[in-house]
Design a protein around this motif. Structure first.
Motif, short mmCIF file in Angstrom:
data_model
loop_
_atom_site.label_atom_id
_atom_site.label_comp_id
_atom_site.label_asym_id
_atom_site.label_seq_id
_atom_site.Cartn_x
_atom_site.Cartn_y
_atom_site.Cartn_z
N ARG A 16 0.82 -1.22 0.00
CA ARG A 16 0.00 0.00 0.00
C ARG A 16 0.86 1.27 0.00
N GLU A 17 0.75 2.01 -1.09
CA GLU A 17 1.50 3.26 -1.20
C GLU A 17 0.55 4.41 -0.84
N VAL A 18 1.00 5.25 0.08
CA VAL A 18 0.14 6.34 0.55
C VAL A 18 0.79 7.66 0.12
N SER A 19 0.11 8.38 -0.74
CA SER A 19 0.67 9.64 -1.25
C SER A 19 0.36 10.78 -0.28
N ASN A 20 1.10 11.87 -0.47
CA ASN A 20 0.80 13.06 0.33
C ASN A 20 -0.63 13.53 0.10
N THR A 21 -1.09 13.38 -1.14
CA THR A 21 -2.47 13.81 -1.47
C THR A 21 -3.49 13.01 -0.65
N GLU A 22 -3.21 11.72 -0.47
CA GLU A 22 -4.13 10.90 0.34
C GLU A 22 -4.16 11.43 1.79
N LEU A 23 -2.98 11.82 2.29
CA LEU A 23 -2.94 12.36 3.66
C LEU A 23 -3.68 13.68 3.77
N GLU A 24 -3.68 14.46 2.67
CA GLU A 24 -4.40 15.75 2.69
C GLU A 24 -5.88 15.56 3.03
N HIS A 25 -6.42 14.36 2.66
CA HIS A 25 -7.84 14.11 2.94
C HIS A 25 -8.08 13.70 4.40
N LEU A 26 -7.00 13.38 5.11
CA LEU A 26 -7.15 12.87 6.47
C LEU A 26 -6.77 13.88 7.54
N MET A 27 -6.05 14.92 7.13
CA MET A 27 -5.56 15.89 8.12
C MET A 27 -5.30 17.22 7.43
N ASP A 28 -5.09 18.24 8.25
CA ASP A 28 -4.79 19.56 7.70
C ASP A 28 -3.30 19.62 7.37
N THR A 29 -2.99 19.18 6.15
CA THR A 29 -1.60 19.24 5.68
C THR A 29 -1.62 19.46 4.18
N SER A 30 -0.46 19.56 3.57
CA SER A 30 -0.43 19.72 2.12
C SER A 30 0.81 19.04 1.56
N ASP A 31 0.65 18.60 0.31
CA ASP A 31 1.77 17.99 -0.40
C ASP A 31 2.98 18.94 -0.38
N ALA A 32 2.70 20.22 -0.61
CA ALA A 32 3.80 21.20 -0.67
C ALA A 32 4.53 21.28 0.68
N TRP A 33 3.76 21.33 1.78
CA TRP A 33 4.38 21.42 3.12
C TRP A 33 5.29 20.21 3.37
N ILE A 34 4.76 19.04 3.05
CA ILE A 34 5.52 17.81 3.34
C ILE A 34 6.77 17.73 2.47
N GLN A 35 6.61 17.99 1.17
CA GLN A 35 7.77 17.89 0.27
C GLN A 35 8.83 18.93 0.60
N GLU A 36 8.39 20.13 0.88
CA GLU A 36 9.36 21.19 1.18
C GLU A 36 10.15 20.89 2.45
N ARG A 37 9.45 20.37 3.50
CA ARG A 37 10.11 20.13 4.78
C ARG A 37 10.94 18.84 4.81
N SER A 38 10.50 17.83 4.02
CA SER A 38 11.13 16.50 4.19
C SER A 38 11.58 15.84 2.89
N GLY A 39 11.05 16.26 1.76
CA GLY A 39 11.35 15.60 0.49
C GLY A 39 10.43 14.43 0.19
N ILE A 40 9.54 14.09 1.13
CA ILE A 40 8.71 12.89 0.96
C ILE A 40 7.51 13.16 0.05
N GLN A 41 7.31 12.23 -0.90
CA GLN A 41 6.14 12.31 -1.78
C GLN A 41 5.12 11.22 -1.44
N SER A 42 5.64 10.06 -1.07
CA SER A 42 4.75 8.95 -0.67
C SER A 42 5.51 8.02 0.24
N ARG A 43 4.78 7.13 0.89
CA ARG A 43 5.37 6.13 1.78
C ARG A 43 4.52 4.90 1.73
#
Ligand code: ACO
Length: 336
Positions: A16-43
């Motif tokens: 199961r690959e979980v993208s940042n976009t999928e997390l955006e639906h579960l919490m107040d976050t954004s793909d841009a915030w995650i990528q900028e701070r950590s480099g992570i796109q999916s896990r």
């Protein structure tokens, strides 16, 4: 002189690959915030109904053992590193032993969090160089999605971490004469408990009795806590220190390393450390973009993937370093 050598690697990734976009639906976050701070796109997240820390670790180990042509009687020590074990006790090592149908060899569990692989290497090296073991199976596995809350309350942690397992087979071999660069050349580990609570999962713990109370779920006391800026500051400092010390002890400067595999905590940390050593970015092995931070599994997973892709070649010098909760940290130099 007998040295520990890397015979093979193995890995297991949940599907199961979980993208940042999928997390955006579960919490107040954004793909841009995650990528900028950590480099992570999916896990990857484990299917916790069927995949556990020990079962993923056993699968990675089975692959490594098969690649090493080891049968079930080959390893004489199993080391298992995790911060997300199946049970409070016993450790995940004996569960992996059972799943792999290994004989009654000792199973040693390591609790050094993100530094677990380097700690495991240092123990394996001591056993092998002292003659106490010939073949050591080192497994690192994390099912840490089970510990996280996919909510705005848990977002500072849950966007960073992923699940995975990786394993290495280490074997004793005599160092050939006139070949000073051979096998696991050096390994150093450190800890500083003064900062134990800066990155911590306190509960369930025996300091709180009874260890589990219903209100702990409400209050979030059963969630990990991380002081992100403090981790960033200490991690960059300790990575640099450990690698500088590794270079001095081995008398091999970073310019002679073929690869650097940092613990995949955060792409910004890895790049800052590489820069501080004037080490070229293109020689830093990184898989955090699609794996997230897989804690103790991160270095052996990145190593396995780089070997599988043919990036690392026989004879290459690989520097590795880790920093994690504890705080713990360490570094190792390996000739493959
Ligand atoms: N999405 C959106 N906003 C978030 C998220 C998220 N997932 N998480 C936190 N925020 C908010 C915070 O609440 C804060 O909001 P506020 O200003 O209204 O209070 C804001 O973002 C900024 O928070 P900071 O903590 O200042 O963010 P920072 O820029 O420091 O980045 C991070 C946080 C990425 C954790 C950073 O501190 C870092 O890289 N630390 C290193 C820790 C690390 O890499 N840990 C990995 C695991 S430990 C290890 O492997 C060694």
């Amino acid at each position: 002189m007998i040295k520990a050598t890397l015979k093979s690697t193995g890995a297991y990734l949940p599907k199961r690959e979980v993208s940042n976009t999928e997390l955006e639906h579960l919490m107040d976050t954004s793909d841009a915030w995650i990528q900028e701070r950590s480099g992570i796109q999916s896990r990857r997240f484990a299917d916790l109904t069927s995949e556990t820390c020990s079962s993923m670790g056993a699968k990675a180990a089975a692959q490594a053992m098969s690649a090493a042509s080891w049968n079930r009687n080959a390893p004489d020590l199993l080391i298992f590193s995790t911060l997300s074990p199946d049970y409070y006790f016993p450790g995940a090592g004996v569960l992996a032993q059972r799943e792999l149908d290994l004989p009654n060899i000792p199973c040693l569990d390591i609790r050094a969090q993100c530094s677990g692989f380097i700690y495991g290497l240092s123990v394996a090296r001591a056993y092998i160089e002292s003659g106490l073991a010939q073949r050591v199976l080192l497994i690192c596995s994390e099912a840490q999605s089970a510990l996280m809350e996919l909510s705005t309350r848990g977002r500072n942690i849950s966007v960073l971490f992923g699940d995975a397992a990786a394993a290495v087979c280490l074997e004793a071999a005599p160092q050939p004469q006139h070949q000073p660069r051979f096998g696991l050349m050096d390994c150093l580990i450190h800890a500083e408990g003064a900062f134990a609570e800066e990155l911590v999962l306190k509960n369930p713990g025996t300091r709180n009795s009874p260890i589990c109370r219903p209100e702990m779920i409400e209050t979030g006391e059963m969630l990990p806590y991380m002081n992100g800026p403090a981790v960033f500051k200490h991690a960059t400092k300790r990575f640099h220190e450990a690698l500088t010390s590794l270079a001095q002890r081995t008398n091999i400067p970073p310019s002679q390393w073929d690869w650097f595999i940092p613990h995949q905590a955060n792409q910004r940390i890895s790049m800052q450390v590489a820069k501080s050593l004037s080490f070229p970015e293109e020689k830093v092995i990184s898989n955090i973009h699609h794996r997230g931070n897989t804690t103790s599994a991160s270095i052996p997973l990145a190593l396995h993937e780089a070997l599988t892709e043919g990036r690392i070649q026989p004879g290459d010098l690989i520097a590795m370093a880790a920093f994690g909760s504890g705080f713990t940290w360490g570094a190792a130099l390996l000739q493959y």
